[in-house]
Design an enzyme around this catalytic site. Sequence first.
Site, PDB file in Angstrom:
ATOM      1  N   SER A 203     -18.877   8.260 -32.979  1.00 27.48           N
ATOM      2  CA  SER A 203     -19.498   8.951 -33.629  1.00 27.48           C
ATOM      3  C   SER A 203     -20.389   8.130 -35.175  1.00 27.48           C
ATOM      4  O   SER A 203     -20.976   7.300 -34.620  1.00 27.48           O
ATOM      5  CB  SER A 203     -18.715  10.083 -34.004  1.00 27.48           C
ATOM      6  N   ASP A 309     -24.634  16.228 -25.293  1.00 24.66           N
ATOM      7  CA  ASP A 309     -23.882  15.782 -26.601  1.00 24.66           C
ATOM      8  C   ASP A 309     -24.825  16.412 -27.637  1.00 24.66           C
ATOM      9  O   ASP A 309     -26.066  16.432 -27.532  1.00 24.66           O
ATOM     10  CB  ASP A 309     -23.780  14.189 -27.383  1.00 24.66           C
ATOM     11  N   HIS A 340     -19.678  15.325 -26.122  1.00 23.37           N
ATOM     12  CA  HIS A 340     -19.325  14.263 -27.699  1.00 23.37           C
ATOM     13  C   HIS A 340     -17.979  13.675 -27.039  1.00 23.37           C
ATOM     14  O   HIS A 340     -16.901  14.268 -27.455  1.00 23.37           O
ATOM     15  CB  HIS A 340     -19.604  15.363 -29.150  1.00 23.37           C
TER      16      HIS A 340
END
Length: 656
Positions: A203, A309, A340
């Site tokens: 991320s 995601d 995610h």
Amino acid sequence: MPKRTRFTTWRPLATAATAALLATLLTPAAAQAAPAPAAPRGSDPVHSYENAIREAVWVDTGLDGDRDGRTDRVAVDIVRPREPARQGRKVPVIMDASPYYSCCGRGNESQKKTYDAQGRVAQMPLYYDNYFVPRGYAFVGVDLAGTHRSDGCVDVGGRSDIQSAKAVVDWLNGRATAYTSRTGTTRARAGWTNGRTGMIGKSWDGTIANGVAATGVEGLETIVPISAISSWYDYYFQQGAPLYDSGPEWLSDYVDSPEARAKCQAVQQKLVDGAPRTGDWTPLWTERDYVKAARKVTASVFLVHGMQDLNVRMKHVGAWWNALAKNGVERKIWLSQTGHVDPFDFRRGAWVETLHRWFDHELMGIDNGIDREPVADVERAPDRWETSRTWPPSGTRAATLRPDRGARAGVGTLGLHRGHGTETFTDDPRSSETDWAARLDEPTPGKAGFSTGALTRDLRLAGSSRVTVTATPSTPTAHLSAVLVDVGPATIRDYADAGEGITTLTNRTCWGPSTTADSSCFKETKAKTADVGYTIVSRGWADLGNHASGHQGSPLTPGKRYTITLDLAATDHVVPKGHRLALIVGGTDQGLIDPPADRPELALDLARTSARVPFVGGATAFARATTGAAYTTPDATFLDGVREPRAAHRVPEASR
């Protein structure tokens, strides 16, 4: 583009018996031991983790983001094997630069850094240090500027964020200055490393890896961005349509240390001023667009992303991957069915083995053959993976699909021949893509749906689609959504569940040795699945006011016809024989984009509306898959799917 330095080393391996004995000695008996990777010619766990050197330095970034009159220093915690240092051998570095080490935690169990009485890192989150330090790597955890023990300000992917990590790569290669304390004058040197660095992270962390690679910094040999952003504009907007009800200033405040929060109001205001909610492109977004700088990338890239995601969306994959390909960057990719989620939590054993081999090849120069293996691993069904030699696969070509009217209003066909007439829908900001898909075969007022007949053979989509919509709005503002749907029964990962496709169990497996302060043992997971009647394959959104420019919007004239092309997210999906492929066009995709100021009615001109979809085999494959499948008007049946997307402040964070 400058070529990366390549080298190959040879080293004797421990015997299988020795490796097994080491694994037994180094793994806590209280947890189930994971099998050691059996890759040929790989680095072995021959160094002591318990006796590893643990130290901290503060690297001077050369910036003064917090405007306190001195250049910012970022905190760097290091765990490295003691034995090579004693022998005068230099080691490569695996680095994770993150804003989450103190505020929010890392990984599925939200681990934070902890320290001993001397201020040395005692627990380094995740398994990277436990697993790789015994194998002859140093692990470096960097607190981004403005977070935890670092000076400066968080500027959400801008110069400060990227320089935070780039300065550390420079220091590892002898080009920057570090100190043994945050305010002292005693210098620290990195004589223990050969400077060869690999960056990894999920991320925001992976985003920093992308950004540093885009500087072309020497010494960064590879990056492993997981669920990472490639352009920050695309995190907050798509073609003018706002994806969230807040901008980067909210995110900066979320991770700022207390000291930074007190000093960085000017930076916060710049984030507000530079990211207007109009969705217009500004210089702030140019600074945070790594795709445009892909020509500078010399590091190899091992990219991992969840195709479902809805936080860092798959659009970040297509643009970045294609730009890297254009510039000849060595690449590898894993695409999962999850949201995610880190690959450590959806394919743990294979992931650690593959990552180990990747770093051995890229940082140690071990010729283990990973560069000659298939480029792509794609999760086709929960825990069922297949590989492709290239990605998108050889022979993938875009076909132009065209919607047409059917026997019922709003329920039309999708094929290769130009459509005719119009379909009309009214934006309902309470409806989402799941509402539209569940009622694909019903004439509902909030969307227009078009589908093929049942396919006579499998049809594979791979890459990024584009949908061109010609529409006449009834109001000065209008948002559009386009969704590709696989219509048919399937068992998929439940990406809309809180775990985004995984369930966390109670048993643990261990990945390297542990200490009393830092366990290498992590909770196992399993796939969280859902039985569905349809699967969303790809999505895209736009503000119709951006019809003339992807960078700037303008008010619409009610009753005037406009044409805009929506970029849909990259994907890799097989629509099985017997299923249908559908295109849905709607307004506000509730939970995924914000609604416009008005509630428009939109009339689609079907003769000027189309979808360019990349199929393996191109238009020929589509024609073959639809030949003999005479279209019949489907029954108006409600289709089951995952729950609707959740509207919330999403954060590109390491923990779910």
